[in-house]
Design a protein around this motif. Structure first.
Motif, short mmCIF file in Angstrom:
data_model
loop_
_atom_site.label_atom_id
_atom_site.label_comp_id
_atom_site.label_asym_id
_atom_site.label_seq_id
_atom_site.Cartn_x
_atom_site.Cartn_y
_atom_site.Cartn_z
N GLY A 185 61.67 123.04 69.94
CA GLY A 185 61.60 124.39 70.47
C GLY A 185 60.20 124.96 70.33
N SER A 186 60.05 126.19 70.85
CA SER A 186 58.73 126.80 70.86
C SER A 186 58.23 127.08 69.46
N LYS A 187 56.93 126.93 69.30
CA LYS A 187 56.31 127.15 68.01
C LYS A 187 56.01 128.62 67.82
N VAL A 225 48.86 128.26 81.53
CA VAL A 225 50.26 127.97 81.27
C VAL A 225 50.41 126.59 80.63
N MET A 226 49.73 125.59 81.20
CA MET A 226 49.83 124.23 80.66
C MET A 226 49.31 124.17 79.23
N ALA A 227 48.21 124.88 78.97
CA ALA A 227 47.63 124.88 77.62
C ALA A 227 48.59 125.52 76.63
N ARG A 228 49.22 126.60 77.05
CA ARG A 228 50.13 127.30 76.14
C ARG A 228 51.44 126.55 75.94
N GLN A 229 51.89 125.84 76.98
CA GLN A 229 53.08 125.02 76.79
C GLN A 229 52.80 123.90 75.79
N VAL A 279 56.02 130.99 78.74
CA VAL A 279 55.17 130.88 77.55
C VAL A 279 54.74 132.29 77.15
N PRO A 280 54.36 132.49 75.88
CA PRO A 280 53.80 133.78 75.48
C PRO A 280 52.61 134.15 76.36
N GLY A 281 52.63 135.38 76.87
CA GLY A 281 51.57 135.83 77.77
C GLY A 281 52.01 135.90 79.21
#
Length: 921
Positions: A8-10, A45-49, A150-152
């Protein structure tokens, strides 16, 4: 959002962890490095995922079916039987080994089947989340899979949407959100983008939209600040996963009993083995004697009997609209001494209802609960005549015409389409005889000013034939400031007495009512549209409508019965303190009061209380309001720290952790979320708190009958153990062999003992207090009876065995007599165990016919044991003659007479003690 096997998301990095609800939108955007107009780019988005993971929740790893089956053998008494199986196989006593292991294996299968399916709360959480989300990325709106958030991310929601993650609102227009499943708030919450205090509890964070909550009105835009495990729902999932699976009072007592019995059996077996070796007997023969003692003393039929008795309890409770998901919950209900209940939908109807109207300076009470448009409007306990109060008539008319909600009947159930608060006003008008279709024909709507949080009112323009009329409803402040006149019952207009109206509002609010005001104004004939300028002033104040989510009448009665039975009922809700206190007072909860109303402790106050002080607060307080999910969990743990057996009721996602932590979680079957149902041990099919009282009654009856079974079965194990012990001490051969002991224990437990499960409830079962959690199953008096009956079994079996040997009977016949004596004496003793204190004449000779069916079946099986050659070979038995059988039955009659005399004198003694205690009171 769905549960997947991936991580799951960090959490956000330490420098990014902020109380988002207390920050202004610009600060939030800056922290998350995003523009509200353009959103994130694909690269970001890719970086944050990569950094935070997908918007999913980490599933809890479950034990495999094989592991759960193997754990059925993880019991102290089972270890003894398994060891006995191995050694008897080694000694080539194959029949004994097979029978012993068969008993163990059957017990394991039944225990495995008994276990409830693995907890599904986490999967249910996934179902409660949306699969799609509308976001702004690269400056364009687009629909994406909610798992990709994603956050943001900039998210757009509107009426009918669920928030796909935790979102800090940036802008909104008349946004209302139903957060009842998360916070327990009974009405939709009006949101705004303004920051709130950092320490505000979940229900007061108006600048936030939380994952899985539903937008009921308006639209909004916000920035994602938490996904997956880091959302408030995700944190609840973690609380559910971390909550302990508590043992029930019964399992604790049986475990304690098993450990004690384990050491007693091992000790006696060692003594028996040592004595045999000192007498110079062979190791194999001596060990078989020790095995006989072990299998004799172990109540092999107890696990099977407990399981079946609990299953019968489940069936009885289902008839009383309580579905049990975990068998041990049946017994736990019998020892429950605290019920922590959610308010919305549990103690209340979960249907906003207008209860009081003030119009033309007169107060009216509205009868009837919920959305069903049935009831009366009363003035001084008499049905009100609308013709005598023009202000009341127009106040009700404004409530139904200036309204976008409607009430519908579907399959006998009434529901509201739209806002529940507006719907309550529609129902109130219908109770007065107004029909929306007829009113709309007479005064068709021409224009609307929709509700906006900035103005706090809604207005509609209607063509009344020779004139145009504006109806308006909203907050008292909004309507009052626009009114300069007030209508009297005869239609006369007078100056508005603001002070008097505000006093009326305070009185209504002090009773937990949510108050809305209604007004009207005339517009020039032929007017086709209206603006806020048309309603700025000059309105006629018509009246007030006070509404609340009312308590269930059945809940009031159930609470009274629970308190009479010594069960403390507490309300733990996410709703406001005044509302919670008013409802709790109406329901009849007990506790500290001020000005006639129960004192409520809020979640903000709980935050300031240390754990060691919370135990005292939790025990002495009856109402807790604006409480967050983790605080509900704290309260349950605090009560359990005081040795309370806690039942927790609830229906929302927010109730999940506390439901799982409680000794027994009780979920609502109709309005309950899947999370609540899967975290609970019991589900009420009618969402009726009163069903809990019936379930508690059944739980007490089940424990009574389990105690009767244990009091019935233990003397047999004691008697068998004593037979082996005495035989070793006097140097005699065993009157009963290990396989014969197993035959007695298993067959009598099922055919005789289980008939006690059908004993009807004894009188006054709900007049006595709950059992103390530390009280043992067997009291001193019951232990004395167990010793008495065990000794009688020893004397009868040993005596008849030696008598038969002296009369020239074969060893097989004498052992068959001893074995049959145990069976017959257990059958006679069964009648005495139908009540532990009352004589047979008081409980009725034929109130439980299963006793007679069970005895008949047992005697049939015992006849097979005695007379069928195959059984003679397998168990070492032999046919008996008539005189041998008569002597056995004679011993049974003597035992019943002795036990009846003992119980009679003990019953008289207890009655004298109760009479003295009653006189003292």
């Amino acid at each position: 959002m769905h549960i997947t096997e991936e991580k799951g998301s960090k959490a956000l990095p330490a420098e990014k962890q902020h109380p988002w609800h207390s920050m202004v939108p610009a600060e939030v955007m800056e922290e998350l490095e995003v523009s509200p107009e353009n959103g994130l780019s694909d690269e970001e988005v890719m970086a944050r995922q990569e950094q935070y993971g997908r918007n999913v929740m980490t599933p809890k790893k479950q034990q495999s079916a094989f592991v759960r089956f193997m754990l059925q053998f993880h019991q102290p008494l089972i270890y003894i039987l398994l060891a006995a199986t191995v050694v008897t196989m080694f000694l080539e006593e194959y029949t004994d080994a097979i029978v012993i292991f068969a008993v163990v294996f059957v017990n394991a299968i039944i225990g495995y089947v008994q276990e409830s399916k693995a907890l599904e709360a986490i999967d249910a959480l996934a179902k409660s989340m949306t699969a799609k989300a509308q976001v702004i990325r690269n400056g364009k709106k687009q629909d994406i899979d909610a798992q990709e958030l994603v956050p943001g991310d900039i998210v757009v929601v509107q009426s009918g949407d669920k928030f796909p993650a935790d979102v800090r609102l940036v802008k909104q227009r008349d946004l209302k959100v139903d957060e009842s499943a998360l916070t327990g708030e009974s009405v939709a919450v009006e949101k705004n983008a303004e920051p709130v205090a950092p320490d505000d509890v979940l229900g007061d964070r108006l600048s936030m939209g939380f994952s899985s909550t539903m937008v009921t009105y308006g639209k909004g835009t916000g920035v994602v600040v938490a996904t997956g495990d880091e959302t408030e729902v995700g944190k609840i999932q973690q609380s559910i996963s971390s909550a302990q699976d508590l043992e029930t009072p019964l399992t604790i007592k049986i475990k304690e009993f098993s450990h004690l019995l384990l050491w007693v059996i091992l000790g006696l077996s060692v003594v028996v083995f040592a004595v045999g070796m000192l007498r110079g007997e062979g190791i194999g023969e001596t060990f078989m004697v020790a095995v006989a003692l072990a299998v004799g003393a172990i109540p092999e039929g107890l696990p099977v009997a407990v399981t079946i008795m609990l299953a019968l309890g489940v069936s009885k409770m289902a008839q009383r609209r309580a579905i049990i998901r975990k068998l041990v919950a049946v017994e736990t209900l019998g020892s429950t001494n605290v019920i922590c209940s959610d308010k919305t939908g549990t103690l209340t109807e979960n249907q906003m209802t207008v209860q009081q109207i003030v119009a033309g300076s007169k107060a009216y009470f509205v009868k009837g609960l919920g959305y069903r448009p049935e009831g009366e409007i009363l003035e001084d306990n008499q049905q009100a005549d609308l013709g005598t109060n023009k202000a009341l008539e127009l106040c009700l008319k404004a409530g139904i015409l200036c309204n976008d909600s409607s009430v519908k009947e579907k399959e006998g159930s009434w529901t509201i389409e739209g806002d529940p608060t507006e719907g309550a006003m529609v129902v109130a008008a219908r109770k007065a005889g107004f029909k929306l279709e007829e009113l709309e024909q007479k005064e068709p709507r021409k224009d609307t000013i929709p509700f906006e949080s900035e103005y706090q009112y809604m207005a509609t323009l209607h063509d009344a034939g020779d004139r145009s009329v504006i109806y308006l409803k909203g907050s008292v402040e909004a309507v009052l400031e626009r009114s300069n006149k007030a209508m009297q019952p005869d239609g006369e207009l007078i100056e508005v007495d603001r002070e008097a109206i505000e006093k009326q509002v305070e009185e209504l609010a002090s009773e937990g009512l949510r108050v809305l005001a209604c007004g009207m104004a005339e517009a020039p004939e032929g007017t086709t549209d209206i603006t806020h300028d048309d309603t700025k002033s000059g309105l006629v104040f018509l009246g007030l409508q006070g509404m609340i989510d009312p308590p269930r009448q059945e809940a009031v009665e159930a609470v009274e019965l629970c308190q009479k039975a010594g069960i403390d009922v507490k309300m733990i809700t996410g709703d406001h303190a005044i509302t919670a206190s008013a409802i709790a007072t109406q329901i009849g909860l007990t506790g500290r009061k001020e000005n006639g109303k129960l004192v409520a402790i809020t979640g903000r106050e709980l935050q300031q209380i240390e754990d060691h002080d919370l135990e005292d607060v939790a025990e002495k307080t009856s109402v807790f309001a604006r409480v967050s999910p983790d605080q509900k969990l704290r309260l349950v743990k605090a009560l359990q720290a005081r040795d309370k057996v806690v039942a927790m009721t609830g229906d929302g996602v927010n109730d999940g952790p506390a439901l799982k932590q409680a000794n027994i979680g009780i979920a609502m079957g109709i309005t309950g979320t899947e999370v609540a149902k899967d975290a609970a041990e019991m589900v009420l099919t009618d969402d009726n708190f009163s069903s809990i009282e019936g379930a508690v009654e059944e739980g007490r009856s089940v424990f009574d009958n389990l105690t009767k079974f244990i009091v019935w079965t233990l003397p047999t194990n004691l008697g068998e153990g004593l037979i082996v012990l005495v035989a070793v001490i006097i140097g005699s051969q065993l009157p009963v062999q290990p396989v014969q002991i197993l035959w007695v224990n298993m067959t009598t437990a099922i055919l005789l003992g289980l008939t006690l499960a059908f004993e009807p409830k004894e009188p006054g079962i709900m007049d006595r207090p709950p059992r103390p959690s530390g009280e043992p199953i067997l009291t001193r008096e019951l232990i004395m009876r167990t010793l008495l009956v065990g000794v009688l079994l020893l004397i009868a079996s040993f005596g008849l065995y030696y008598y038969e040997m002296e009369q020239g009977a074969t060893t097989a016949q004498a052992r068959t007599v001893a074995t049959t004596t145990l069976v017959v004496l257990e059958a006679f003793y069964l009648f005495s165990c139908r009540s532990l204190v009352r004589p047979m004449r008081e409980i009725g000779f034929f109130t439980n016919m299963w006793i007679y069916y069970g005895i008949a079946a047992m005697f049939l099986f015992q006849a097979l044991f005695i007379y069928v050659p195959f059984m003679n070979t397998l168990f070492g038995s032999a046919p008996l003659d008539t005189m041998q059988v008569l002597r056995i039955f004679g011993a049974g009659v003597i035992l019943l007479i002795i036990v009846t005399i003992e119980k009679y004198y003990r019953f008289k003694s207890n009655a004298r003690v109760e009479k003295v205690a009653e006189s003292a009171r």
